[in-house]
Scaffold this motif. Structure first.
Motif, PDB file in Angstrom:
ATOM      1  N   PRO A   1       0.800  -1.242   0.000  1.00  0.00           N
ATOM      2  CA  PRO A   1       0.000   0.000   0.000  1.00  0.00           C
ATOM      3  C   PRO A   1       0.825   1.280   0.000  1.00  0.00           C
ATOM      4  O   PRO A   1       0.315   2.337  -0.361  1.00  0.00           O
ATOM      5  CB  PRO A   1      -0.818  -0.129   1.288  1.00  0.00           C
ATOM      6  N   ASP A   2       2.084   1.225   0.420  1.00  0.00           N
ATOM      7  CA  ASP A   2       2.896   2.442   0.534  1.00  0.00           C
ATOM      8  C   ASP A   2       3.838   2.647  -0.635  1.00  0.00           C
ATOM      9  O   ASP A   2       4.635   3.591  -0.623  1.00  0.00           O
ATOM     10  CB  ASP A   2       3.699   2.404   1.840  1.00  0.00           C
ATOM     11  N   LYS A   3       3.789   1.756  -1.607  1.00  0.00           N
ATOM     12  CA  LYS A   3       4.705   1.875  -2.740  1.00  0.00           C
ATOM     13  C   LYS A   3       3.908   2.110  -4.011  1.00  0.00           C
ATOM     14  O   LYS A   3       3.096   1.258  -4.396  1.00  0.00           O
ATOM     15  CB  LYS A   3       5.559   0.613  -2.879  1.00  0.00           C
ATOM     16  N   PRO A   4       4.090   3.260  -4.651  1.00  0.00           N
ATOM     17  CA  PRO A   4       3.343   3.558  -5.882  1.00  0.00           C
ATOM     18  C   PRO A   4       3.548   2.485  -6.938  1.00  0.00           C
ATOM     19  O   PRO A   4       4.588   1.823  -7.000  1.00  0.00           O
ATOM     20  CB  PRO A   4       3.914   4.905  -6.328  1.00  0.00           C
ATOM     21  N   ALA A   5       2.529   2.321  -7.764  1.00  0.00           N
ATOM     22  CA  ALA A   5       2.578   1.303  -8.807  1.00  0.00           C
ATOM     23  C   ALA A   5       1.966   1.875 -10.078  1.00  0.00           C
ATOM     24  O   ALA A   5       1.256   2.893 -10.063  1.00  0.00           O
ATOM     25  CB  ALA A   5       1.857   0.041  -8.371  1.00  0.00           C
ATOM     26  N   MET A   6       2.228   1.193 -11.177  1.00  0.00           N
ATOM     27  CA  MET A   6       1.636   1.553 -12.454  1.00  0.00           C
ATOM     28  C   MET A   6       0.708   0.418 -12.864  1.00  0.00           C
ATOM     29  O   MET A   6       1.091  -0.761 -12.802  1.00  0.00           O
ATOM     30  CB  MET A   6       2.729   1.768 -13.511  1.00  0.00           C
ATOM     31  N   ALA A   7      -0.526   0.741 -13.232  1.00  0.00           N
ATOM     32  CA  ALA A   7      -1.507  -0.249 -13.662  1.00  0.00           C
ATOM     33  C   ALA A   7      -1.747  -0.087 -15.153  1.00  0.00           C
ATOM     34  O   ALA A   7      -1.863   1.035 -15.658  1.00  0.00           O
ATOM     35  CB  ALA A   7      -2.807  -0.073 -12.894  1.00  0.00           C
ATOM     36  N   ILE A   8      -1.848  -1.217 -15.849  1.00  0.00           N
ATOM     37  CA  ILE A   8      -2.082  -1.172 -17.297  1.00  0.00           C
ATOM     38  C   ILE A   8      -3.096  -2.242 -17.663  1.00  0.00           C
ATOM     39  O   ILE A   8      -3.059  -3.371 -17.156  1.00  0.00           O
ATOM     40  CB  ILE A   8      -0.762  -1.337 -18.078  1.00  0.00           C
ATOM     41  N   TRP A   9      -4.031  -1.868 -18.501  1.00  0.00           N
ATOM     42  CA  TRP A   9      -5.142  -2.740 -18.926  1.00  0.00           C
ATOM     43  C   TRP A   9      -4.987  -3.076 -20.409  1.00  0.00           C
ATOM     44  O   TRP A   9      -4.770  -2.218 -21.239  1.00  0.00           O
ATOM     45  CB  TRP A   9      -6.474  -2.018 -18.701  1.00  0.00           C
ATOM     46  N   TYR A  10      -5.047  -4.380 -20.723  1.00  0.00           N
ATOM     47  CA  TYR A  10      -5.015  -4.855 -22.102  1.00  0.00           C
ATOM     48  C   TYR A  10      -6.331  -5.589 -22.368  1.00  0.00           C
ATOM     49  O   TYR A  10      -6.615  -6.624 -21.753  1.00  0.00           O
ATOM     50  CB  TYR A  10      -3.841  -5.787 -22.347  1.00  0.00           C
ATOM     51  N   GLN A  11      -7.149  -5.079 -23.268  1.00  0.00           N
ATOM     52  CA  GLN A  11      -8.466  -5.641 -23.560  1.00  0.00           C
ATOM     53  C   GLN A  11      -8.345  -6.922 -24.372  1.00  0.00           C
ATOM     54  O   GLN A  11      -7.506  -7.038 -25.271  1.00  0.00           O
ATOM     55  CB  GLN A  11      -9.296  -4.608 -24.332  1.00  0.00           C
ATOM     56  N   ASN A  12      -9.193  -7.887 -24.067  1.00  0.00           N
ATOM     57  CA  ASN A  12      -9.267  -9.121 -24.847  1.00  0.00           C
ATOM     58  C   ASN A  12      -9.991  -8.807 -26.147  1.00  0.00           C
ATOM     59  O   ASN A  12     -11.124  -8.302 -26.133  1.00  0.00           O
ATOM     60  CB  ASN A  12     -10.015 -10.197 -24.057  1.00  0.00           C
ATOM     61  N   PRO A  13      -9.394  -9.080 -27.290  1.00  0.00           N
ATOM     62  CA  PRO A  13     -10.020  -8.699 -28.566  1.00  0.00           C
ATOM     63  C   PRO A  13     -11.256  -9.524 -28.902  1.00  0.00           C
ATOM     64  O   PRO A  13     -12.037  -9.138 -29.775  1.00  0.00           O
ATOM     65  CB  PRO A  13      -8.907  -8.928 -29.590  1.00  0.00           C
ATOM     66  N   LEU A  14     -11.484 -10.671 -28.214  1.00  0.00           N
ATOM     67  CA  LEU A  14     -12.577 -11.562 -28.562  1.00  0.00           C
ATOM     68  C   LEU A  14     -13.736 -11.507 -27.564  1.00  0.00           C
ATOM     69  O   LEU A  14     -14.887 -11.702 -27.946  1.00  0.00           O
ATOM     70  CB  LEU A  14     -12.066 -13.004 -28.666  1.00  0.00           C
TER      71      LEU A  14
END
Length: 518
Positions: A142-155
């Protein structure tokens, strides 16, 4: 006469001061521009490196998530092991989450779950193929920043792969020596900022400074900003100091030229008549054995009032005043005077290096001068090597015939200070030469990480292919000598062996055998 001399002195003083000021301003400006340009190049390189790193990283991450997309069709029990394995071997990945119908049902970190993606990261838009967000932390960290990335399923609609990433995506080079060249860097996703200015996330409005560079990362909604100064007070101070020093030197040199050397042609001819010139000899040794195999003859001028005048000064003046031919003829006379004494201490076949200027080579008296030189030396004892300087270009057709004549007459030819003139490679291409004398500038670079070392390697390779013997000038340390020996240089010359010596000192040096040993 005194009035004229006084007026001339004032003019000289004014000219020298003006010259010094102009040179100071010019050098200061050039130095400041060079510092500015160097800093700009570093910024361009840095932003390019960061951009390339992130593009490459996210391309690899996209390839990994594409392989995980089919797992969204299965239950967590069947794919959990594969998901955990992928996360373990993916750089900087905290966790992979499989999303089905906007619900996270499987995590590489915690296994089965049933949590709406909006509850985890409200900022992500699952309708987009790719979306990103910066998080102040994750449930497990909880105290360490993070990067979130979303990849959509094409199907599958509202399905895909969600990835949380450690915040140390910024390349290692930000924390190396380059850090002193800039103030900071920021990664921007939407209105959220991760930067080196704070350990916590910031908003875009909090970045008040103007960035030096800005770039986008292809394929993801991520921007990079680099912050730094185009110039610093240190750059300005250094430019001013260098300019002042250059101005003082230029003013003094101007005064020297105008007051002492106002009539260089007459001074040189007078010096020849009054025997103010003398020769010194610098030994040349064979690299492997360090035995003396020859010498180079160097001309010196001891002025009765000025003292020792540097060779570069009077030789340039002689060439400018078209007096290099009589000066070289006088050098030949001095060599002939010392030759009997040198014959007694040097072996048969010892190399006798003598500098020849292109103006003398193309003069009408050259062949006669060379014949007289050969006749004045002990017969069949010395091998004369004529060292061609590069101050002026040689005339191709005429020089080719002269070189053929010299070889037929038993003389050898060397290109002196290779790499310092504008015609070095042209010399090698057009003429048949016996020796290549490597300039001391290349030798000084040995052991330092500069662009010169690979150039020296190329020079040595070129000389071998052309079957030319190599002589290294300016060898000052045993480390340089060892490097040159290991790289196949044939002969060494420099202060590590001996500085140039007058005849008596040279004879004594040979008798005492001061040559170093491996």
């Amino acid at each position: 006469m005194f009035t004229s001399a006084s007026s001339s002195g004032r003019k000289i003083l004014f000219t020298c001061v003006a010259t010094g000021v102009v040179v100071a301003l010019l050098i200061s400006s050039l130095q400041f521009l060079m510092s500015w340009h160097k800093r700009e190049v570093k910024y361009d390189t840095l932003i390019s490196d960061v951009q390339h790193y992130l593009v490459s990283y996210f391309a690899d991450l996209k390839a990994t998530t594409d392989q995980l997309q089919p797992l969204t069709l299965n239950s967590c029990q069947h794919v959990a092991a594969d998901l955990t394995s992928r996360a373990a071997f993916s750089l900087n990945v905290r966790a992979f989450l499989l999303i089905k119908e906007n619900t996270a049902f499987c995590s590489s970190a915690t296994g089965p779950m049933n949590t709406a993606l909006k509850a985890l990261v409200p900022a992500l838009d699952t309708r987009k193929k790719i979306d990103m967000a910066l998080l102040p932390g994750t449930p497990m960290m909880p105290d360490k920043p993070a990067m979130a990335i979303w990849y959509q399923n094409p199907l599958l609609p509202e399905s895909g792969v969600f990835t949380s990433l450690n915040i140390n995506l910024t390349p290692y080079l930000l924390y190396t020596s380059r850090q002193e060249d800039f103030d900071g860097i920021a990664l921007i996703v939407g209105n959220t900022v991760l930067s080196t200015f704070s350990s916590h996330l910031m908003t875009l409005n909090e970045l008040t400074d103007t960035p030096t560079r800005e770039a986008s990362v292809e394929g993801v909604p991520l921007k990079i900003r680099l912050y730094g100064n185009s110039w610093t007070y240190t750059d300005l101070w250094y430019a001013l100091m260098l300019g002042c020093m250059a101005g003082i030197v230029a003013g003094l040199l101007c005064y020297y030229i105008n007051s002492i050397r106002m009539r260089p042609g007459k001074e040189i001819l007078t010096a020849i008549k009054r025997n103010q010139f003398y020769v010194v000899y610098q030994p040349v040794v064979e690299t492997k054995t360090l035995k003396v195999t020859g010498l180079e003859v160097l001309l010196r001028w001891r002025h009765p009032t000025v003292g020792e005048i540097p060779p570069d000064v009077f030789i340039h003046y002689a060439e400018a005043q078209q007096l290099i031919v009589p000066l070289t003829q006088h050098l030949f006379e001095l060599i002939a005077r010392d030759a009997p004494a040198l014959q007694k201490v040097l072996p048969v076949g010892a190399k006798f290096g003598i500098n020849i200027a292109p103006d003398h080579l193309h003069s009408e008296s050259f062949k006669d001068d060379i014949r007289r030189l050969g006749a004045s030396l002990p017969r069949h004892h010395f091998q004369v090597v004529l060292e061609m300087t590069e101050r002026d270009m040689l005339k191709h057709q005429e020089a080719t015939k002269l070189f053929e004549w010299l070889h037929a007459a038993g003389f050898e030819i060397a290109i002196d200070d290779f790499g310092t003139g504008h015609s070095a490679l042209i010399y090698l291409e057009r003429f048949t030469l016996d020796y290549l004398k490597i300039d001391r500038g290349f030798i000084n670079a040995i052991g330092t990480e500069t662009v010169t070392s690979p150039v020296l390697d190329a020079v040595l390779t070129l000389s071998k292919r052309l079957n030319m013997l190599t002589v290294a000038e300016g060898v000052e340390t045993p480390e340089q000598a060892k490097w040159l020996r290991d790289h196949g240089v044939n002969f060494l010359q420099g202060y590590w062996i001996s500085r140039p010596l007058p005849l008596d000192d040279f004879l004594l040096w040979l008798a005492v055998s001061h040559t170093p040993r491996w």
